[in-house]
Every structure is written in structure tokens, then in C-alpha cells.
Design a protein around this motif. Structure first.
Motif, PDB file in Angstrom:
ATOM      1  N   SER A  80      12.568  -9.053  -5.775  1.00  0.00           N
ATOM      2  CA  SER A  80      12.668  -8.707  -4.357  1.00  0.00           C
ATOM      3  C   SER A  80      13.744  -7.653  -4.118  1.00  0.00           C
ATOM      4  CB  SER A  80      12.980  -9.966  -3.538  1.00  0.00           C
ATOM      5  OG  SER A  80      11.971 -10.938  -3.710  1.00  0.00           O
ATOM      6  N   ILE A  81      14.820  -7.712  -4.899  1.00  0.00           N
ATOM      7  CA  ILE A  81      15.897  -6.732  -4.755  1.00  0.00           C
ATOM      8  C   ILE A  81      15.388  -5.321  -5.055  1.00  0.00           C
ATOM      9  CG2 ILE A  81      18.133  -6.000  -5.701  1.00  0.00           C
ATOM     10  CD1 ILE A  81      18.784  -8.930  -6.192  1.00  0.00           C
ATOM     11  N   SER A  82      14.392  -5.217  -5.931  1.00  0.00           N
ATOM     12  CA  SER A  82      13.862  -3.903  -6.310  1.00  0.00           C
ATOM     13  C   SER A  82      12.979  -3.292  -5.226  1.00  0.00           C
ATOM     14  CB  SER A  82      13.051  -4.024  -7.610  1.00  0.00           C
ATOM     15  OG  SER A  82      11.815  -4.678  -7.377  1.00  0.00           O
ATOM     16  N   MET A  83      12.530  -4.084  -4.275  1.00  0.00           N
ATOM     17  CA  MET A  83      11.551  -3.612  -3.291  1.00  0.00           C
ATOM     18  C   MET A  83      12.031  -2.425  -2.450  1.00  0.00           C
ATOM     19  SD  MET A  83       9.593  -6.982  -1.839  1.00  0.00           S
ATOM     20  CE  MET A  83       8.557  -6.001  -0.760  1.00  0.00           C
ATOM     21  N   PRO A  84      13.281  -2.430  -1.949  1.00  0.00           N
ATOM     22  CA  PRO A  84      13.699  -1.280  -1.132  1.00  0.00           C
ATOM     23  C   PRO A  84      13.645   0.050  -1.881  1.00  0.00           C
ATOM     24  CG  PRO A  84      15.191  -3.121  -0.813  1.00  0.00           C
ATOM     25  CD  PRO A  84      14.288  -3.491  -1.944  1.00  0.00           C
ATOM     26  N   PHE A  85      13.940   0.043  -3.174  1.00  0.00           N
ATOM     27  CA  PHE A  85      13.901   1.281  -3.955  1.00  0.00           C
ATOM     28  C   PHE A  85      12.463   1.810  -4.045  1.00  0.00           C
ATOM     29  CE2 PHE A  85      17.433  -1.304  -5.607  1.00  0.00           C
ATOM     30  CZ  PHE A  85      18.499  -0.437  -5.349  1.00  0.00           C
ATOM     31  N   GLY A 240      10.055  -5.233 -11.348  1.00  0.00           N
ATOM     32  CA  GLY A 240       9.864  -5.255  -9.902  1.00  0.00           C
ATOM     33  C   GLY A 240       9.702  -3.866  -9.318  1.00  0.00           C
ATOM     34  N   PHE A 241      10.519  -2.913  -9.789  1.00  0.00           N
ATOM     35  CA  PHE A 241      10.417  -1.555  -9.260  1.00  0.00           C
ATOM     36  C   PHE A 241       9.050  -0.953  -9.554  1.00  0.00           C
ATOM     37  CE2 PHE A 241      10.725   3.038  -9.972  1.00  0.00           C
ATOM     38  CZ  PHE A 241      11.112   3.444  -8.699  1.00  0.00           C
ATOM     39  N   PHE A 242       8.591  -1.086 -10.791  1.00  0.00           N
ATOM     40  CA  PHE A 242       7.321  -0.467 -11.167  1.00  0.00           C
ATOM     41  C   PHE A 242       6.131  -1.176 -10.521  1.00  0.00           C
ATOM     42  CE2 PHE A 242       9.894   1.559 -14.404  1.00  0.00           C
ATOM     43  CZ  PHE A 242       9.299   2.802 -14.528  1.00  0.00           C
ATOM     44  N   ILE A 243       6.158  -2.501 -10.444  1.00  0.00           N
ATOM     45  CA  ILE A 243       5.025  -3.207  -9.851  1.00  0.00           C
ATOM     46  C   ILE A 243       4.996  -2.987  -8.338  1.00  0.00           C
ATOM     47  CG2 ILE A 243       6.035  -5.483  -9.313  1.00  0.00           C
ATOM     48  CD1 ILE A 243       2.689  -4.916 -11.087  1.00  0.00           C
ATOM     49  N   ASN A 244       6.173  -2.917  -7.696  1.00  0.00           N
ATOM     50  CA  ASN A 244       6.202  -2.638  -6.262  1.00  0.00           C
ATOM     51  C   ASN A 244       5.832  -1.191  -5.967  1.00  0.00           C
ATOM     52  OD1 ASN A 244       6.937  -5.145  -5.014  1.00  0.00           O
ATOM     53  ND2 ASN A 244       8.973  -4.937  -5.896  1.00  0.00           N
ATOM     54  N   LEU A 245       6.219  -0.275  -6.857  1.00  0.00           N
ATOM     55  CA  LEU A 245       5.797   1.111  -6.699  1.00  0.00           C
ATOM     56  C   LEU A 245       4.279   1.215  -6.825  1.00  0.00           C
ATOM     57  CD1 LEU A 245       6.952   3.942  -6.248  1.00  0.00           C
ATOM     58  CD2 LEU A 245       6.995   4.240  -8.728  1.00  0.00           C
ATOM     59  N   ASN A 246       3.732   0.442  -7.737  1.00  0.00           N
ATOM     60  CA  ASN A 246       2.275   0.387  -7.863  1.00  0.00           C
ATOM     61  C   ASN A 246       1.650  -0.188  -6.595  1.00  0.00           C
ATOM     62  OD1 ASN A 246      -0.296   0.274  -9.688  1.00  0.00           O
ATOM     63  ND2 ASN A 246      -0.125  -1.772  -8.833  1.00  0.00           N
ATOM     64  N   ASN A 247       2.243  -1.258  -6.059  1.00  0.00           N
ATOM     65  CA  ASN A 247       1.718  -1.872  -4.840  1.00  0.00           C
ATOM     66  C   ASN A 247       1.751  -0.895  -3.664  1.00  0.00           C
ATOM     67  OD1 ASN A 247       1.245  -4.344  -6.072  1.00  0.00           O
ATOM     68  ND2 ASN A 247       3.244  -5.163  -5.540  1.00  0.00           N
ATOM     69  N   PHE A 248       2.921  -0.332  -3.397  1.00  0.00           N
ATOM     70  CA  PHE A 248       3.093   0.538  -2.241  1.00  0.00           C
ATOM     71  C   PHE A 248       2.446   1.908  -2.437  1.00  0.00           C
ATOM     72  CE2 PHE A 248       7.284  -1.874  -1.461  1.00  0.00           C
ATOM     73  CZ  PHE A 248       6.647  -2.783  -0.637  1.00  0.00           C
ATOM     74  N   GLY A 249       2.343   2.340  -3.693  1.00  0.00           N
ATOM     75  CA  GLY A 249       1.927   3.706  -3.951  1.00  0.00           C
ATOM     76  C   GLY A 249       0.459   3.899  -4.245  1.00  0.00           C
ATOM     77  N   MET A 250      -0.203   2.893  -4.871  1.00  0.00           N
ATOM     78  CA  MET A 250      -1.602   3.131  -5.230  1.00  0.00           C
ATOM     79  C   MET A 250      -2.469   1.883  -5.204  1.00  0.00           C
ATOM     80  SD  MET A 250      -1.465   3.833  -9.330  1.00  0.00           S
ATOM     81  CE  MET A 250      -3.222   4.078  -9.308  1.00  0.00           C
ATOM     82  N   ASP A 251      -1.962   0.784  -4.687  1.00  0.00           N
ATOM     83  CA  ASP A 251      -2.785  -0.409  -4.526  1.00  0.00           C
ATOM     84  C   ASP A 251      -3.588  -0.271  -3.241  1.00  0.00           C
ATOM     85  OD1 ASP A 251      -3.716  -3.038  -3.836  1.00  0.00           O
ATOM     86  OD2 ASP A 251      -2.291  -3.858  -5.275  1.00  0.00           O
TER      87      ASP A 251
END
Length: 531
Positions: A80-85, A240-251
């Protein structure tokens, strides 16, 4: 079998009925493919933000996070901490890109950059990710409700799946978003209620919970040493950073919501609203897990029922009571963490309250599954069916295809959940599967966005190498003992990190190499001319 009081059953039935009614209500407006997939771009930013938040706050969070915190510590909170980045990168680059392109599919751009293979490849990765997500959520909610009402997990999944499919098909994206707004509020209130009941029944209250948690190191975020073999702080942060970037960026689940906003500014605000709500909400579930651990440290005799149940499941029907008791005594907290919160609910919650909390659990599952069904149907229709089979499909036929695809993917997700029965940790299996599938497409997407000079050949070569690396990371642990030196030494959560960077960096290296080869002859010609 646990027989819930009629009041609790009535509350649950009313909740399920309300979700279907929402679908019926929005079905009056759901007369076009654009309305089904984009809600005609009419949803306010705050509602989209709550919808994204509800998608994140699935039953994997509702059950898996407290189970993880009960069994170990708060290491998973680093996710969760990685989400803002990741949200900063997405709001600055990805949201404007999608709003400008106007494409409803997140993967159309890759065909423009690298050809049809890139679009098809990422679509397949996305659909596999969605099946894993929906399956793990079906499994997680059935695991919980089985402890509460005693019905077989398969029966629970089928009934819940039928309700979700019905309101998603009827209402489309607008129904999905507005039901998720309701569900996001319900599940948050349900979590607060659970924490209150735990603390209220604990001798010593909050201070005692903190005392036991500190003593047993339940609040740790993991080792900060540069160790990528174990689940350290850095492993979870990078994952977290990579999976959230995947979520926000191309999911497609999230990209599709960017198009439902009235403006780019509203779409970006919705992303940050999701982060602002999810980070403290996820912390709440870690606190619940730590509180449950402290509670059952004070009342160890009460948790024995769970230990006996887990031991009986592992040993099978032929096991004797002595064998079950022996295994139960050897179980560690991480072996039964996912079952602790359902057990607390069924044994401690008063009539009426239990029905409300079960409704919160249902909402946690239904929001993410319905979103996944709609996104999967959209991607299949736009990127596969219309791309390869019926490019000139009329709007009415497109809508019909979307309806059929929604039902099919809902059934596929249900079957995946049935196949997961018996999994030890719902959160672990979801993290592992999502890392495998997402790692294969995020690197290619970043390559297409960042490196404008990378062409089809370099991208395809980098992707093939990346797939080989991901397969090795995933399956090398199964190699025979004599090939132990070939096994992947890294933690499973590093799969998406290594897979993404492999495709991205190799693509950049091949592009740079190609540029140098083209430049060298030019330098020779210039030298000869000057002589």
C-alpha cells in the motif's frame, strides 16, 4: 452447519436483491455499446474514485490481509505504501495518454506501435490476470461464508456468481460503478465494526493489543536489508510499485474508468481519491489482523476449533481424532490465518450485525468480480472479436457480444475459483499469479510509451526473452535436485519486477544497438570524404 438467524439471512438476501435491482434500474439506459463500456463519459470523478477504491478493496483484502497480519506481520502493508508512487506516474503520463487517444481498450496502442501480435499478447495476459483475480475472490468469499453458514464452497460460489452476472449484464459499466460506490462504503463500515467488536471484547483493549503486538513483533514492515530472496521491505515495495503501475497504467479495469470521467482532471482526481482512501483502509485491515492475534493470545482455547478444522481438512476424512489433534498442535498462525476472521465473526457477532458484515464481505467480492467481468468482456469484444472476426459489427450486435462475453467470463472466473479450493493463502496465490501474468505485459507497454524509436523487431525479441525469464522464475523451483543450481533464488514477488525490467531494458538495449549499427557507416563515409 451454522444456521444463521432469520434476521441475518434477511439482511443478506435484501443486499443481493438490491444489487440486482440496481442492474435492472440502469438497464433502462444501457442501450448502446458506449453506454455499456463507458457510461457515456458521464460519471463524476468522486464516484469513479470510490469505484476504483472498491475494486482494490476486494475480498482478498478483506480476508487475506487480516489473515496475513495474523500469521506474520505488517510486511504486506508496504504494498500500500508503494501506491502513491505508482499513482503519480499514472496520473502524470498514463491518464493524459488514454484521454487523448480516446481508445476504450488499453491495448489498441500497442498494435499501433508494434503490430497485432503485441495487442493480442497483452490482451491474453490481461484476461489470464482477470481470471486469476476473479477466481481468487470467488474462493476467498466462499471460504469465509462456508465458515459462517456451513454450505459447500461450490454452492456459495454458484449463487453469488449468478447474482453478479445478472446485475453486471443488465446494468453495464454505470451499474458497476454505482454499485461499487455503495459497496466501498459498506465494506469500510463493516471493517470498522469488526475492529470495534474485537477491541470491545478484549481485556485491556487497545493498549493490550499493542503490548502483545509489540512483544511478538506483529507490526514490523519486514527487513530493510538488500535481500531479494525473502519477503523483505524492498521486495514488497518493488512488487507493489510494479503491480500498481500495471493496475493504474494498463489494466482495463482502471483504464476504462478514466474514459467514464467528464474530463482528464476528473479522471486524475479519481485516481488520487482511490489512493487516499485505500492506504488507510488497508492499514485498518492490518490492524484487524493484529487485533485478532492479540485477542486469541488472550483466549487461546477459543482458536482451537479453527486449528482442529484445518488439521482435519489437511488429513482427510480417514484421519483419527488423535492424528487431527497432533497435527493441530503443530500448526503455526500462518497456517490458518485466513480462517480466523470468519471464525471470529461467526462466534462473536450478535444477530443482525453478522448479516451486515456478511453483506460487507459480499460487497468486497462482488465489486471486483463485476468490474473484472465488464473489463474482460470489453477487451475481448474490442481487441479480439471485432479485430479479427467482425470488424464492421453494428452497435446492437456489439452490445449483444458484450453481454455474451460478460456471462462467459463470469463463468470462467467462477470455474477458476472452484479450482482454487484447498489453497493455503488467498492473498499469496493472488500475488503470485498476478505477478506472473502482469510481468509479461508491463515491460512491453513501458517500452512502447517511453522509447519511441523501438520498433517491432526489437520489441518482439525483448518480449520473447522476457517470457522465457518469467517461465524460468516461475517453474525453475520444480527442477530436480541435480539441477538445483538452475533454480530461481529470488522471492516469487520479484517475478513481475524482473520480468518487466527484462523486457523493457533488453528492448532499450536492442534499440540502442540498432542505432549504433546505422550510425557507424555514416561516420566512415564522412571520414573518407574529408580525406
Amino acid at each position: 452447519m451454522k444456521n444463521l438467524p432469520i434476521l441475518d439471512l434477511s439482511i443478506i438476501a435484501l443486499y443481493l436483491l438490491a444489487m440486482v435491482v440496481v442492474g435492472v434500474y440502469f438497464s433502462r439506459k444501457n442501450k448502446s455499446a458506449e453506454q455499456f463500456t463507458k457510461a457515456s463519459g458521464s460519471i463524476p470523478g468522486w464516484a469513479i474514485g470510490l469505484s476504483i477504491y472498491a475494486t482494490f478493496l476486494s475480498s482478498n483484502t478483506f480476508l487475506g490481509v487480516p489473515g496475513k497480519a495474523f500469521g506474520s506481520n505488517w510486511n504486506a502493508f508496504v504494498f500500500s505504501i508503494s501506491m502513491p508512487f505508482a499513482a503519480w506516474v499514472a496520473s502524470k503520463y498514463f491518464v493524459p495518454f488514454y484521454r487523448k487517444s480516446g481508445e476504450i481498450s488499453a491495448y489498441t496502442h500497442l498494435e499501433h506501435r508494434f503490430g497485432p501480435w503485441a495487442r493480442t499478447y497483452t490482451v491474453v495476459c490481461f484476461l489470464l490476470t482477470q481470471l486469476a483475480r476473479m477466481g481468487s475472490i470467488f474462493f476467498g468469499i466462499a471460504l469465509s461464508l462456508q465458515a459462517l453458514i456451513g454450505y459447500p464452497m461450490s454452492t456459495i460460489m454458484v449463487v453469488m456468481g449468478a447474482c453478479i452476472i445478472l446485475y453486471t449484464v443488465l446494468g453495464g459499466m454505470e451499474a458497476v460503478i454505482w454499485t461499487e460506490v455503495i459497496q466501498g462504503i459498506i465494506k469500510t463500515l463493516g471493517a470498522l465494526l469488526i475492529l470495534y467488536l474485537i477491541i470491545a471484547d478484549m481485556p485491556g483493549g487497545v493498549s493490550k493489543m499493542i503490548e502483545i503486538g509489540v512483544s511478538d513483533k506483529k507490526f514490523g514492515l519486514g527487513s530493510i536489508s538488500p535481500n531479494f530472496v525473502e519477503s523483505t521491505f524492498w521486495v514488497v515495495l518493488f512488487y507493489g510499485f510494479f503491480i500498481n503501475l500495471n493496475n493504474f497504467g494498463m489494466d482495463q479495469n482502471y483504464v476504462q474508468r478514466y474514459h467514464t470521467a467528464a474530463s482528464q482532471k476528473e479522471a486524475s482526481r479519481s485516481l488520487w481519491l482511490c489512493v487516499a482512501m485505500y492506504v488507510p483502509a488497508s492499514l485498518l485491515f492490518f490492524i484487524i489482523g493484529a487485533a485478532l492475534y492479540s485477542y486469541y493470545q488472550i483466549h487461546p482455547e477459543q482458536i482451537e476449533t479453527v486449528r482442529q478444522q484445518v488439521a482435519a481438512e489437511r488429513l482427510g476424512a480417514a484421519a483419527t481424532s488423535a492424528q487431527i489433534s497432533q497435527m493441530a498442535a503443530s500448526l503455526r498462525p500462518e497456517d490458518y490465518g485466513d480462517k480466523v476472521m470468519p471464525f471470529f465473526m461467526v462466534s462473536k457477532m450478535p444477530t443482525g450485525i453478522l448479516g451486515l458484515v456478511v453483506s460487507a464481505l459480499l460487497s468486497a467480492a462482488m465489486s471486483t468480480i463485476s468490474s473484472g467481468m465488464n473489463a474482460s468482456a470489453t477487451v475481448f469484444t474490442v481487441d479480439i472479436y471485432k479485430r479479427y472476426f467482425k470488424p464492421n459489427l453494428s452497435d446492437s450486435r456489439t452490445l449483444r457480444t458484450l453481454h455474451i462475453a460478460t456471462v462467459v467470463f463470469g463463468l470462467f472466473g467462477l470455474c477458476t475459483g472452484l479450482a482454487m479450493i484447498g489453497v493455503k493463502s488467498v492473498l499469496d496465490i493472488w500475488w503470485q499469479l498476478s505477478g506472473i501474468f502482469a510481468g509479461g505485459m508491463l515491460g512491453l507497454f513501458l517500452l512502447g510509451i517511453i522509447s519511441r524509436q523501438t520498433k517491432n523487431a526489437e520489441a518482439l525479441t525483448a518480449t520473447i526473452i522476457g517470457i522465457v525469464v518469467i517461465l524460468w522464475l516461475t517453474f525453475s523451483a520444480k527442477l530436480p535436485q541435480q539441477y538445483e543450481f538452475l533454480r530461481n533464488p529470488l522471492h516469487t514477488n520479484m517475478t513481475i519486477v524482473v520480468g518487466t525490467l527484462t523486457i523493457f531494458l533488453i528492448g532499450l538495449a536492442l534499440t540502442q544497438s540498432k542505432r549504433k549499427r546505422k550510425e557507424e557507416p555514416l561516420q566512415v563515409v564522412e571520414l573518407e570524404t574529408s580525406m
